[in-house]
Design an enzyme around this catalytic site. Structure first.
Site, PDB file in Angstrom:
ATOM      1  CE  LYS A   1     -19.186-113.727  -9.436  1.00 37.91           C
ATOM      2  NZ  LYS A   1     -19.515-113.932 -10.854  1.00 37.91           N
TER       3      LYS A   1
ATOM      4  CG  ASP B   1     -21.053-111.725 -13.029  1.00 35.14           C
ATOM      5  OD1 ASP B   1     -22.099-112.084 -12.459  1.00 35.14           O
ATOM      6  OD2 ASP B   1     -20.199-112.533 -13.451  1.00 35.14           O
TER       7      ASP B   1
ATOM      8  CE1 TYR C   1     -19.945-101.377   1.361  1.00 34.09           C
ATOM      9  CE2 TYR C   1     -19.615 -99.242   2.394  1.00 34.09           C
ATOM     10  CZ  TYR C   1     -19.747-100.010   1.269  1.00 34.09           C
ATOM     11  OH  TYR C   1     -19.680 -99.426   0.030  1.00 34.09           O
TER      12      TYR C   1
ATOM     13  CG  ASP D   1     -22.507 -94.914  -7.748  1.00 35.53           C
ATOM     14  OD1 ASP D   1     -23.310 -94.718  -6.811  1.00 35.53           O
ATOM     15  OD2 ASP D   1     -21.380 -94.371  -7.802  1.00 35.53           O
TER      16      ASP D   1
ATOM     17  CG  ASP E   1     -21.293 -98.359  -2.907  1.00 37.95           C
ATOM     18  OD1 ASP E   1     -21.898 -97.277  -2.892  1.00 37.95           O
ATOM     19  OD2 ASP E   1     -20.067 -98.464  -3.099  1.00 37.95           O
TER      20      ASP E   1
HETATM   21  C1  IPM Z   1     -22.702 -94.439  -0.633  1.00 38.92           C
HETATM   22  C2  IPM Z   1     -21.259 -94.052  -0.559  1.00 38.92           C
HETATM   23  C3  IPM Z   1     -20.635 -94.633   0.702  1.00 38.92           C
HETATM   24  C4  IPM Z   1     -20.772 -96.138   0.644  1.00 38.92           C
HETATM   25  C5  IPM Z   1     -19.183 -94.203   0.937  1.00 38.92           C
HETATM   26  C6  IPM Z   1     -19.030 -92.714   0.968  1.00 38.92           C
HETATM   27  C7  IPM Z   1     -18.588 -94.840   2.162  1.00 38.92           C
HETATM   28  O1  IPM Z   1     -20.589 -94.464  -1.717  1.00 38.92           O
HETATM   29  O2  IPM Z   1     -23.464 -94.072   0.266  1.00 38.92           O
HETATM   30  O3  IPM Z   1     -23.116 -95.076  -1.606  1.00 38.92           O
HETATM   31  O4  IPM Z   1     -19.918 -96.825   0.078  1.00 38.92           O
HETATM   32  O5  IPM Z   1     -21.764 -96.648   1.157  1.00 38.92           O
HETATM   33 MN    MN Z   2     -21.865 -95.276  -3.231  1.00 38.38          MN
END
Ligand code: IPM
Ligand code: MN
Length: 363
Positions: free
Chosen positions: A195, A227, A138, A255, A251
């Protein structure tokens, strides 16, 4: 005179506005109970503003934010706009320009019914992921050459600095120390997720983690490659306590974590620089298909607002918001975070009303 906090309110795109409005309803209630005030400044940035003015987020907005206590943020992302443009200018813009180096993402199960894994209970899933938030893939260093040709080359750099790596790892250890051992454990634990076996530059994480860990003899350490960490998170989520990881892996794994606790509708986050203005948002996106339909869950934003309260120094108020949400889930009044099961406005009102009722019952 009661304490007044300056809060930037940046709803953004898609469902951002409706979920932020519900979080503000709950903020109204909790500040009345705990006797503090917030002065809120609306910030219009996002797709509509960009289409109308050509401006993403101006330097003046970052300067304003630097004088605030916190920003409550909805979501960014709109199909009419080039992928990544507003995300980079606004979300990454705040993370980088305000140096919000911690992305704190709790993965906490409030009720067994919300977890798709067989036999896992709230005692098993209570994880604090610390995602590094300013470096890695990033960092914004990328490029393409010979675009469109068979010889095209695309590059994106994964950047890890000694300072950036050390400060997030140290934050994770301090967090583990503050939280203490999980029930039934002698020690708190920090797990490094990387990793380094393939991304050799992440050797810096291995070394810095070992160095920082040596300063915290009372905290257990563990390590998993990303992983394997994804596998363990599903197989044995109880093995995780505090997790620390790189920006991109953080990130992704959060999720996955969100799916263990009820989905994107409940997963909260804080983009934090300890002691400075910080930004709070649900980890979900802008879900344009639900915009304006009053269907999206505001619980992720409400719980992010709770993290915001903790950050600005209202720890009791923060705990009460979380306890109210937890109680509504455990008593079956909130059944699901899936879009449309409850209305967005209904969930916000439920949390507000329950919070006020709990306060009335205490007095
Ligand atoms: C998050 C989102 C962002 C990220 C995107 C929208 C750039 O997925 O905040 O987790 O990857 O950080
Ligand atoms: Mn995200």
């Amino acid at each position: 005179m009661s304490t007044v906090y300056d809060i930037g309110v940046l709803p953004g795109d898609g469902i951002g506005e409706e979920v932020v409005n519900e979080a503000l309803k709950v903020l109204d209630a909790v500040q009345s109970v705990y006797g503090f005030e917030t002065k809120r400044e609306a910030m219009p940035y996002g797709a509509e503003h960009y289409l109308a003015t050509g401006e993403t987020m101006p330097d003046a907005a970052f300067d304003r934010i630097r004088d605030m206590h916190a920003v409550l943020f909805g979501a960014i992302g709109d199909p009419r706009i080039e992928v990544g443009k507003l995300e980079f200018a606004i979300i990454a813009g705040m993370r980088h320009k305000l140096d919000l180096y911690v992305n704190l993402r709790p993965v906490k199960l409030y009720d067994e019914s919300l977890c798709p894994l067989k036999g896992k209970t709230p005692a098993d899933i209570d994880i604090l992921f610390c995602r590094e938030n300013t470096e890695d893939a990033y960092a914004g260093i990328h490029g393409t050459t010979k675009k469109g040709s068979p010889n095209e080359i695309a590059l994106q750099q994964m950047v890890y600095t000694r300072r950036g790596t050390e400060r997030i790892i140290r934050y994770a250890f301090e967090l583990a120390k503050k939280r203490g051992p999980k029930p039934g454990k002698d020690k708190a634990q920090v797990t490094l997720i990387d990793k380094a076996n393939a991304v050799r530059a992440q050797d810096i994480w291995t070394r810095v983690f070992a160095e920082v860990a040596s300063e915290y003899p009372d905290i257990d350490t563990d390590h998993a490659y990303i992983d394997a960490a994804c596998m363990w998170l599903i197989k044995n989520p109880e093995w995780f306590d505090v997790g620390v990881t790189t920006n991109l892996f953080g990130d992704i794994i959060t999720d996955l974590g969100a799916m263990l606790i009820g989905g994107m509708g409940i997963a909260a986050s804080g983009n934090i620089h300890p002691g400075q203005v910080s930004m709070f948002e649900g980890i979900h996106g802008s879900a344009p298909k639900y915009k304006g339909l009053d269907k999206a869950s505001p619980l992720a934003t409400i719980l992010s607002m709770s993290l915001m309260l903790d950050h600005i120094g209202q720890a009791e108020a923060a705990k009460e918001v979380e306890a109210t949400v937890s109680d509504l889930i455990q008593t079956g009044r909130i059944k699901s975070m899936k879009a449309g099961v409850h209305k967005c406005s209904e969930l916000g009102s439920m949390v507000r009303d329950a919070l006020l009722e709990r306060a009335a019952a205490r007095s």
